[in-house]
Scaffold this motif. Structure first.
Motif, PDB file in Angstrom:
ATOM      1  N   PRO A 200      54.226  59.483  -8.090  1.00 47.27           N
ATOM      2  CA  PRO A 200      54.733  59.619  -6.709  1.00 47.27           C
ATOM      3  C   PRO A 200      53.624  59.864  -5.668  1.00 47.27           C
ATOM      4  CG  PRO A 200      56.070  60.892  -8.228  1.00 47.27           C
ATOM      5  CD  PRO A 200      54.911  60.362  -9.025  1.00 47.27           C
ATOM      6  N   VAL A 201      52.612  60.636  -6.032  1.00 49.57           N
ATOM      7  CA  VAL A 201      51.524  60.940  -5.098  1.00 49.57           C
ATOM      8  C   VAL A 201      50.717  59.683  -4.766  1.00 49.57           C
ATOM      9  CG1 VAL A 201      49.410  62.300  -4.786  1.00 49.57           C
ATOM     10  CG2 VAL A 201      51.376  63.290  -5.979  1.00 49.57           C
ATOM     11  N   GLU A 202      50.519  58.835  -5.785  1.00 50.44           N
ATOM     12  CA  GLU A 202      49.681  57.637  -5.623  1.00 50.44           C
ATOM     13  C   GLU A 202      50.467  56.440  -5.077  1.00 50.44           C
ATOM     14  OE1 GLU A 202      46.339  57.307  -6.548  1.00 50.44           O
ATOM     15  OE2 GLU A 202      46.181  59.400  -7.110  1.00 50.44           O
ATOM     16  N   THR A 203      51.757  56.439  -5.284  1.00 52.70           N
ATOM     17  CA  THR A 203      52.568  55.276  -4.930  1.00 52.70           C
ATOM     18  C   THR A 203      52.682  55.125  -3.415  1.00 52.70           C
ATOM     19  OG1 THR A 203      53.860  55.597  -6.935  1.00 52.70           O
ATOM     20  CG2 THR A 203      54.787  54.139  -5.299  1.00 52.70           C
ATOM     21  N   CYS A 204      52.402  53.923  -2.965  1.00 59.14           N
ATOM     22  CA  CYS A 204      52.608  53.623  -1.549  1.00 59.14           C
ATOM     23  C   CYS A 204      53.733  52.590  -1.458  1.00 59.14           C
ATOM     24  CB  CYS A 204      51.318  53.122  -0.912  1.00 59.14           C
ATOM     25  SG  CYS A 204      50.725  51.568  -1.559  1.00 59.14           S
ATOM     26  N   PRO A 205      54.301  52.399  -0.277  1.00 53.40           N
ATOM     27  CA  PRO A 205      55.450  51.483  -0.146  1.00 53.40           C
ATOM     28  C   PRO A 205      55.161  50.057  -0.611  1.00 53.40           C
ATOM     29  CG  PRO A 205      55.143  52.769   1.856  1.00 53.40           C
ATOM     30  CD  PRO A 205      53.969  53.057   0.966  1.00 53.40           C
ATOM     31  N   THR A 206      53.899  49.652  -0.593  1.00 54.09           N
ATOM     32  CA  THR A 206      53.579  48.270  -0.974  1.00 54.09           C
ATOM     33  C   THR A 206      53.279  48.123  -2.465  1.00 54.09           C
ATOM     34  OG1 THR A 206      51.251  48.637  -0.421  1.00 54.09           O
ATOM     35  CG2 THR A 206      52.670  47.725   1.313  1.00 54.09           C
ATOM     36  N   THR A 207      53.348  49.218  -3.229  1.00 57.19           N
ATOM     37  CA  THR A 207      53.074  49.138  -4.663  1.00 57.19           C
ATOM     38  C   THR A 207      54.134  48.269  -5.336  1.00 57.19           C
ATOM     39  OG1 THR A 207      52.065  51.325  -4.684  1.00 57.19           O
ATOM     40  CG2 THR A 207      52.778  50.454  -6.792  1.00 57.19           C
ATOM     41  N   ASP A 208      53.658  47.231  -6.027  1.00 55.87           N
ATOM     42  CA  ASP A 208      54.556  46.339  -6.774  1.00 55.87           C
ATOM     43  C   ASP A 208      54.664  46.876  -8.198  1.00 55.87           C
ATOM     44  OD1 ASP A 208      55.855  44.343  -8.156  1.00 55.87           O
ATOM     45  OD2 ASP A 208      54.668  42.705  -7.299  1.00 55.87           O
ATOM     46  N   ILE A 209      55.725  47.623  -8.463  1.00 58.29           N
ATOM     47  CA  ILE A 209      55.885  48.279  -9.762  1.00 58.29           C
ATOM     48  C   ILE A 209      55.955  47.258 -10.898  1.00 58.29           C
ATOM     49  CG2 ILE A 209      57.415  49.738 -11.167  1.00 58.29           C
ATOM     50  CD1 ILE A 209      55.782  51.283  -9.095  1.00 58.29           C
TER      51      ILE A 209
END
Length: 77
Positions: free
Chosen positions: A37-46
């Protein structure tokens, strides 16, 4: 195991496998951090991150198998 890794491997195949194992482990760690969650940004393609994690895990397994094969052959000679 520690004595094996602490010695400088004589075989180029062993060195290559160890390099693949090490680089894949670092990549795996980096890719997994992207899912936190800390590293995830809105553009992260999981989905892309998941594919990268799977590829890293495959490379680690491949390198480990190479090491087992090489060391088994060396020990039998």
């Amino acid at each position: 195991t520690s004595s094996f890794l602490s010695q400088k491997p004589k075989s180029e195949l062993v060195r290559t496998s160890l390099r693949l194992l090490t680089s894949s482990a670092y990549r795996l760690q980096s890719e997994c951090k992207k899912t936190l969650p800390v590293e995830t940004c809105p553009t992260t393609d999981i989905q892309l991150v998941t594919q990268q994690v799977i590829q890293c895990a495959y490379d680690i397994a491949k390198a480990a198998k190479q090491l087992v094969t090489i060391t088994t052959k060396e020990n039998n000679n």
